[in-house]
Motif scaffolding. Structure first.
Motif, short mmCIF file in Angstrom:
data_model
loop_
_atom_site.label_atom_id
_atom_site.label_comp_id
_atom_site.label_asym_id
_atom_site.label_seq_id
_atom_site.Cartn_x
_atom_site.Cartn_y
_atom_site.Cartn_z
N VAL A 52 0.74 -1.27 -0.03
CA VAL A 52 -0.06 -0.09 -0.09
C VAL A 52 0.89 1.22 0.02
CG1 VAL A 52 -1.62 1.61 1.27
CG2 VAL A 52 -1.94 -1.17 1.02
N MET A 53 2.06 1.13 0.87
CA MET A 53 2.63 2.52 1.00
C MET A 53 3.49 2.57 -0.39
SD MET A 53 6.13 3.20 3.14
CE MET A 53 7.11 2.27 1.96
N GLY A 54 4.03 1.46 -1.15
CA GLY A 54 4.79 1.73 -2.29
C GLY A 54 3.91 2.02 -3.28
N LEU A 55 2.85 1.74 -3.29
CA LEU A 55 1.82 2.05 -4.56
C LEU A 55 1.58 3.41 -4.31
CD1 LEU A 55 0.05 0.92 -6.61
CD2 LEU A 55 -1.82 0.51 -5.26
N ALA A 56 1.03 3.94 -3.29
CA ALA A 56 0.96 5.52 -3.20
C ALA A 56 2.12 6.25 -3.30
CB ALA A 56 0.61 5.75 -1.64
N TYR A 57 3.47 5.72 -3.04
CA TYR A 57 4.74 6.49 -3.18
C TYR A 57 4.99 6.54 -4.88
CZ TYR A 57 9.69 7.35 -2.40
OH TYR A 57 11.10 7.59 -2.21
N SER A 58 4.77 5.26 -5.30
CA SER A 58 4.75 5.30 -6.96
C SER A 58 4.27 6.20 -7.59
CB SER A 58 4.96 4.01 -7.44
OG SER A 58 3.64 3.47 -7.44
N LEU A 59 2.91 6.08 -7.31
CA LEU A 59 1.88 6.91 -8.22
C LEU A 59 1.98 8.49 -7.86
CD1 LEU A 59 -1.38 4.94 -7.38
CD2 LEU A 59 -0.14 5.08 -9.66
N SER A 60 2.84 8.76 -6.82
CA SER A 60 2.84 10.44 -6.61
C SER A 60 4.25 10.98 -7.25
CB SER A 60 2.62 10.65 -5.18
OG SER A 60 3.36 9.70 -4.48
N ALA A 61 5.16 10.09 -6.95
CA ALA A 61 6.65 10.45 -7.11
C ALA A 61 6.70 11.40 -8.32
CB ALA A 61 7.69 9.17 -6.93
N TYR A 62 6.63 10.64 -9.52
CA TYR A 62 6.67 11.30 -10.81
C TYR A 62 5.81 12.70 -10.94
CZ TYR A 62 6.68 12.26 -15.92
OH TYR A 62 6.78 12.92 -16.82
N PRO A 63 4.75 12.39 -10.72
CA PRO A 63 3.83 13.79 -10.82
C PRO A 63 4.43 14.92 -9.83
CG PRO A 63 2.39 12.17 -10.60
CD PRO A 63 3.61 11.51 -10.44
N ALA A 64 5.03 14.68 -8.66
CA ALA A 64 5.59 15.60 -7.68
C ALA A 64 6.70 16.05 -8.39
CB ALA A 64 6.04 14.83 -6.36
N GLY A 65 7.56 15.19 -9.07
CA GLY A 65 8.81 15.55 -9.74
C GLY A 65 8.45 16.51 -10.81
N VAL A 66 7.43 16.28 -11.66
CA VAL A 66 7.00 17.44 -12.57
C VAL A 66 6.74 18.58 -11.99
CG1 VAL A 66 5.52 17.77 -14.52
CG2 VAL A 66 6.35 15.50 -14.08
N LEU A 67 5.68 18.64 -11.13
CA LEU A 67 5.58 19.95 -10.37
C LEU A 67 6.67 20.52 -9.79
CD1 LEU A 67 2.36 18.92 -8.28
CD2 LEU A 67 2.51 20.56 -10.04
N SER A 68 7.65 19.96 -9.29
CA SER A 68 8.93 20.63 -8.71
C SER A 68 9.52 21.43 -9.86
CB SER A 68 9.71 19.71 -8.10
OG SER A 68 10.54 18.98 -9.12
N ASP A 69 9.55 21.10 -11.12
CA ASP A 69 10.04 21.78 -12.24
C ASP A 69 9.10 23.14 -12.58
OD1 ASP A 69 12.32 20.10 -12.33
OD2 ASP A 69 11.29 18.86 -13.75
N ARG A 70 8.16 23.01 -12.15
CA ARG A 70 7.12 24.19 -12.63
C ARG A 70 6.73 24.95 -11.38
NH1 ARG A 70 2.94 20.33 -16.38
NH2 ARG A 70 4.89 19.73 -17.77
N MET A 71 6.88 24.64 -10.45
CA MET A 71 6.34 25.52 -9.04
C MET A 71 7.38 25.68 -8.07
SD MET A 71 3.88 22.90 -6.99
CE MET A 71 3.67 23.88 -5.50
N ARG A 72 7.53 26.47 -7.12
CA ARG A 72 8.34 26.86 -5.97
C ARG A 72 8.50 25.32 -5.10
NH1 ARG A 72 8.48 31.72 -1.81
NH2 ARG A 72 10.66 31.58 -1.15
N ARG A 73 9.80 24.98 -5.07
CA ARG A 73 10.09 23.81 -4.51
C ARG A 73 9.73 23.72 -3.11
NH1 ARG A 73 14.81 22.61 -8.58
NH2 ARG A 73 13.76 21.67 -10.23
N LEU A 74 9.94 25.02 -2.37
CA LEU A 74 9.43 24.84 -0.91
C LEU A 74 7.95 24.76 -0.73
CD1 LEU A 74 10.23 25.42 1.95
CD2 LEU A 74 9.73 28.08 1.35
N ASP A 75 7.20 25.16 -1.61
CA ASP A 75 5.69 25.04 -1.56
C ASP A 75 5.40 23.43 -1.53
OD1 ASP A 75 5.34 27.72 -1.18
OD2 ASP A 75 4.81 28.08 -3.17
N LEU A 76 6.36 22.92 -2.30
CA LEU A 76 5.93 21.20 -2.73
C LEU A 76 6.53 20.51 -1.37
CD1 LEU A 76 4.80 19.69 -4.94
CD2 LEU A 76 7.01 19.04 -5.70
N LEU A 77 7.51 20.98 -0.72
CA LEU A 77 8.06 20.29 0.54
C LEU A 77 6.74 20.50 1.60
CD1 LEU A 77 10.29 18.98 1.43
CD2 LEU A 77 11.46 21.05 2.17
#
Length: 406
Positions: free
Chosen positions: A267-292
């Motif tokens: 369960v943890m790994g599934l949630a992790y894998s589904l969110s890691a790539y979208p979060a990475g894309v967002l980090s290139d488009r928004m302020r990284r502190l906000d994502l943190l």
């Protein structure tokens, strides 16, 4: 008739723009994680129920293994900077891990398993910092968040596929631990083959390499204030995030049968894998502190649910939120290290970060364990929520003041 010039084709974006070597490194991590997690999801139970090992011994072995990996990462990162051979070190690290896998089904006593576990973690330590630095070496700066998110996603697909396969194979083989361990050998060697034949390493200019091993005090100072600021945030964040082993222990209190314990990691790994790539894309488009800050909010929510919501429902929701917070933060920290470290010291930067956060994770897990023994699991997860809340408040204050460096 005058021929009009054709418009240039639009540059690829997103995952299509990520270099092939990053894709290959992601699949390497996925295959190795499938192999490792098939074993590690069952190993504690195997050691206790088959070999008669105490739970305390299991905890000490795991702590020693992870600390060993953290220490080795510093030296492997420094070596990759000095000699410009990141791929070679990665091959050595993944190769060592692959060679340990047959020891688990063949080992006849605890000493064999302990030795294999330590060598496996040494391999992880050797490959970790050079691999992370290699991702930055081959990726344009504007795509680093996407690249690290993609690699993290593929890695975590392996992290939840391994325990899932372990459960299926345990059912299929009628709880034959050794046979399941043999199945885990194949993906480890596939990972090494992909690394050898599919990853290309750019040649680092000799002028960019440090003349001596960059572990001197002056070189660590030379990493820069922005880098150490990121490391400081990572340390505080890690203290609020203890080992995932406590999620498995929490499952026991929720009434989950021991043989289904790997489901927590699924369960943890599934949630992790589904969110890691979208979060990475967002980090290139928004302020990284906000994502943190979003990642911290998810961690606070996970701790509160795990502390206050009873039964399997609370376990499932809390574990999923825990995986989401990992997806929003782990690749992001790699991106921040790559952005703020000098190119010539990038391997050292990743190694030092992994060392310090590894020590912090060990300390956090000791505190969490002491609280668990003293007041129960509620105290452990409540402590995590309080510390994560204080971290978020501090970062929010820096954001409001404009002094944040992210």
């Amino acid at each position: 008739m005058k021929k009009t010039a054709e418009a240039p084709a639009p540059a690829p974006r997103g995952a299509r723009a990520v270099p092939r070597s990053v894709w290959a490194l992601g699949f390497i991590s996925m295959f190795m994680d499938i192999s490792s997690e098939m074993i590690h999801a069952l190993l504690p139970l195997y050691m206790v129920t088959v070999l008669g090992t105490s739970v305390l011994a299991v905890g000490l072995i795991e702590g020693l293994a992870e600390t060993t990996a953290s220490i080795v990462k510093v030296f492997s990162g420094a070596l990759s900077d000095r000699f410009g051979k990141r791929k070679l070190l990665a091959v050595v690290g993944y190769g060592l891990a692959a060679l340990t896998k047959p020891v688990f089904p063949l080992g006849t006593g605890l000493e064999w398993l302990v030795g294999a576990r330590l060598v496996d973690r040494i391999g992880k330590g050797i490959r970790g910092a050079p691999r992370d630095a290699l991702v930055a070496d081959v990726t344009p700066p504007e795509l680093r968040g996407t690249a690290y998110g993609l690699r993290q996603t593929l890695d975590t697909i392996g992290a939840f596929t391994g325990p899932l396969l372990a459960m299926v194979l345990m059912w299929w083989t009628a709880d034959n631990y050794r046979l399941v361990f043999w199945f885990a050998v194949l993906p480890a060697f596939v990972a090494v083959a992909v690394l050898v034949f599919c990853v290309r390493e750019p040649r680092l200019p000799v002028a960019q390499r440090p003349r001596k091993l960059p572990l001197r005090r002056s070189d660590l100072v030379g990493l820069g204030a922005a880098y150490w600021w990121v490391v400081g945030i990572g340390l505080v964040f890690t203290l609020a995030r203890f080992s995932e082993a406590f999620l498995i222990l929490r499952a026991e209190y929720a009434g989950l049968p021991p043989m289904w314990a790997p489901a927590v990691l699924v369960v943890m790994g599934l949630a992790y894998s589904l969110s890691a790539y979208p979060a990475g894309v967002l980090s290139d488009r928004m302020r990284r502190l906000d994502l943190l800050l979003v990642g911290l909010a998810l961690l606070i929510a996970a701790d509160l649910v795990l502390a206050l919501v009873p039964g399997l429902v609370g376990l499932a929701i809390g574990t999923a939120l825990w995986g989401l917070h990992m997806g929003f933060t782990q690749g992001l920290f790699n991106t921040l290290i790559a952005d703020n470290a000098p190119d010539a010291l990038r391997g050292t930067a990743f190694g030092m970060y992994h060392l310090l956060t590894g020590v912090a994770l060990l300390l956090a897990s000791v505190i969490a364990g002491a609280l668990w023994d003293a007041v129960g699991f509620q105290g452990t997860f409540a402590f995590g929520a309080v510390l994560a809340s204080l971290t978020a408040a501090g970062l929010w204050s820096l954001r409001r003041s404009g002094r944040a460096m992210l």
